[in-house]
Design a protein around this motif. Structure first.
Motif, PDB file in Angstrom:
ATOM      1  N   ALA A  35       0.848  -1.186   0.000  1.00  0.00           N
ATOM      2  CA  ALA A  35       0.000   0.000   0.000  1.00  0.00           C
ATOM      3  C   ALA A  35       0.877   1.227   0.000  1.00  0.00           C
ATOM      4  O   ALA A  35       2.038   1.185   0.384  1.00  0.00           O
ATOM      5  CB  ALA A  35      -0.924   0.013   1.218  1.00  0.00           C
ATOM      6  N   GLN A  36       0.320   2.340  -0.422  1.00  0.00           N
ATOM      7  CA  GLN A  36       1.073   3.579  -0.480  1.00  0.00           C
ATOM      8  C   GLN A  36       1.247   4.171   0.906  1.00  0.00           C
ATOM      9  O   GLN A  36       0.460   3.921   1.812  1.00  0.00           O
ATOM     10  CB  GLN A  36       0.338   4.596  -1.369  1.00  0.00           C
ATOM     11  CG  GLN A  36       0.209   4.140  -2.813  1.00  0.00           C
ATOM     12  CD  GLN A  36       1.551   4.014  -3.487  1.00  0.00           C
ATOM     13  OE1 GLN A  36       2.436   4.842  -3.281  1.00  0.00           O
ATOM     14  NE2 GLN A  36       1.728   2.977  -4.289  1.00  0.00           N
TER      15      GLN A  36
ATOM     16  N   PRO B   2       0.725   6.734   3.711  1.00  0.00           N
ATOM     17  CA  PRO B   2      -0.490   7.502   3.948  1.00  0.00           C
ATOM     18  C   PRO B   2      -0.441   8.871   3.299  1.00  0.00           C
ATOM     19  O   PRO B   2       0.544   9.590   3.429  1.00  0.00           O
ATOM     20  CB  PRO B   2      -0.538   7.611   5.480  1.00  0.00           C
ATOM     21  CG  PRO B   2       0.242   6.439   5.959  1.00  0.00           C
ATOM     22  CD  PRO B   2       1.300   6.197   4.932  1.00  0.00           C
ATOM     23  N   SER B   3      -1.548   9.212   2.615  1.00  0.00           N
ATOM     24  CA  SER B   3      -1.574  10.479   1.900  1.00  0.00           C
ATOM     25  C   SER B   3      -1.379  11.653   2.830  1.00  0.00           C
ATOM     26  O   SER B   3      -0.790  12.659   2.468  1.00  0.00           O
ATOM     27  CB  SER B   3      -2.907  10.617   1.155  1.00  0.00           C
ATOM     28  OG  SER B   3      -3.990  10.535   2.075  1.00  0.00           O
TER      29      SER B   3
ATOM     30  N   ARG C 170      -2.971   4.079   6.710  1.00  0.00           N
ATOM     31  CA  ARG C 170      -3.427   5.155   5.824  1.00  0.00           C
ATOM     32  C   ARG C 170      -4.008   6.338   6.595  1.00  0.00           C
ATOM     33  O   ARG C 170      -4.616   7.226   6.009  1.00  0.00           O
ATOM     34  CB  ARG C 170      -4.478   4.612   4.850  1.00  0.00           C
ATOM     35  CG  ARG C 170      -3.949   3.524   3.928  1.00  0.00           C
ATOM     36  CD  ARG C 170      -4.953   3.196   2.846  1.00  0.00           C
ATOM     37  NE  ARG C 170      -5.136   4.320   1.942  1.00  0.00           N
ATOM     38  CZ  ARG C 170      -6.057   4.354   0.979  1.00  0.00           C
ATOM     39  NH1 ARG C 170      -6.890   3.340   0.838  1.00  0.00           N
ATOM     40  NH2 ARG C 170      -6.158   5.399   0.186  1.00  0.00           N
TER      41      ARG C 170
ATOM     42  N   SER D 287      -4.482   9.837   8.184  1.00  0.00           N
ATOM     43  CA  SER D 287      -3.936  11.128   7.761  1.00  0.00           C
ATOM     44  C   SER D 287      -3.011  11.679   8.835  1.00  0.00           C
ATOM     45  O   SER D 287      -3.109  11.321  10.018  1.00  0.00           O
ATOM     46  CB  SER D 287      -5.066  12.132   7.503  1.00  0.00           C
ATOM     47  OG  SER D 287      -5.694  12.494   8.719  1.00  0.00           O
TER      48      SER D 287
ATOM     49  N   TYR E 186       4.284  -0.090   4.343  1.00  0.00           N
ATOM     50  CA  TYR E 186       2.869   0.063   4.658  1.00  0.00           C
ATOM     51  C   TYR E 186       2.107  -0.967   3.829  1.00  0.00           C
ATOM     52  O   TYR E 186       2.363  -1.112   2.631  1.00  0.00           O
ATOM     53  CB  TYR E 186       2.375   1.469   4.314  1.00  0.00           C
ATOM     54  CG  TYR E 186       2.988   2.552   5.169  1.00  0.00           C
ATOM     55  CD1 TYR E 186       2.391   2.943   6.360  1.00  0.00           C
ATOM     56  CD2 TYR E 186       4.164   3.184   4.781  1.00  0.00           C
ATOM     57  CE1 TYR E 186       2.953   3.932   7.149  1.00  0.00           C
ATOM     58  CE2 TYR E 186       4.737   4.173   5.561  1.00  0.00           C
ATOM     59  CZ  TYR E 186       4.125   4.548   6.746  1.00  0.00           C
ATOM     60  OH  TYR E 186       4.683   5.522   7.527  1.00  0.00           O
TER      61      TYR E 186
END
Length: 217
Positions: free
Chosen positions: A4-5, A7-8, A73, A75, A106
């Motif tokens: 997964a990326q 966290p934005s 993830r 924020s 992640y």
């Protein structure tokens, strides 16, 4: 598990640091030195900070690690609110934890049962002989079978404990036959079929484990 990326909410340095681009984190960095002598709130102090040999991490860092284990993830703003830090300070701490290797990746937990039915099997394995090359040969075989999702070398009467996820009992038996036919040196194995998951792995209880360690030293 799939990748997964990051966290934005943690990926935008300019938003985290504010208009002047300065971090407001006045707590310790990973060198153990302190930038400020201001005291942290009393409720944030624990045996971990006072007595643990892991002095490079304070309670804020440990709480960040625990939260990110639960929700990779989240924020940056929500993470900062949860651990009672400013967003810029929280962001800088996460980045330092990543750079120092405390956070290696992640991931997302995929609910595969929504895609297909699975059969999870816990398998113990004992080898015929116990030379270094015997262990290496078996472990090479295990690494090349994707259905084996975890493998632990253990003590206590057996050599390995495996978790094998398949789509049926027959599929599982095919995997076992493949291992036995590969000359991996298996003397015997036992199988426990998982009926249901009673407790999910939600990550390590980091602060609790370090408090226990500190109390015992």
């Amino acid at each position: 598990m799939v990748g997964a990326q990051i966290p934005s909410g943690l990926s935008d340095r300019s938003k985290a640091n504010g208009e002047n681009g300065q971090s407001s984190d006045k707590h310790s960095d990973f060198t153990g030195s302190r930038i400020s002598t201001s005291k942290e709130p009393a409720h944030m102090t624990s045996l971990v900070e006072r007595r643990s040999r892991h002095a490079k991490l304070d309670t804020f860092d440990l709480r960040i690690l625990e939260v990110l284990q639960r929700d990779g993830r989240i924020s940056n703003q929500r993470l900062a609110d949860e651990i009672a830090l400013s967003p810029s300070a929280c962001y800088e701490r996460v980045k330092r934890l990543e750079r120092a290797g405390y956070i290696s990746s992640y991931r997302a937990k995929v609910q595969f049962d929504k895609i297909a039915t699975t059969c999870t099997n816990i398998v113990t394995v004992s080898l015929n002989t116990h030379r270094s090359q015997d262990f290496r040969r078996f472990e090479t075989v295990v690494r090349n079978i994707p259905e084996i999702v975890s493998c632990y070398e253990v003590g206590g009467g057996v050599d390995y404990v495996l978790t094998v996820v398949t789509i049926s009992i027959q599929h599982y038996q095919d995997i076992i036959d493949r291992i036995l036919e590969s000359e991996a040196g298996v003397e015997r194995y036992t199988t426990c079929i998982v009926l249901r998951e009673v407790k999910e792995n939600a990550g390590l209880p980091i602060r609790h484990l370090l408090d226990v360690e500190a109390e015992r030293h």
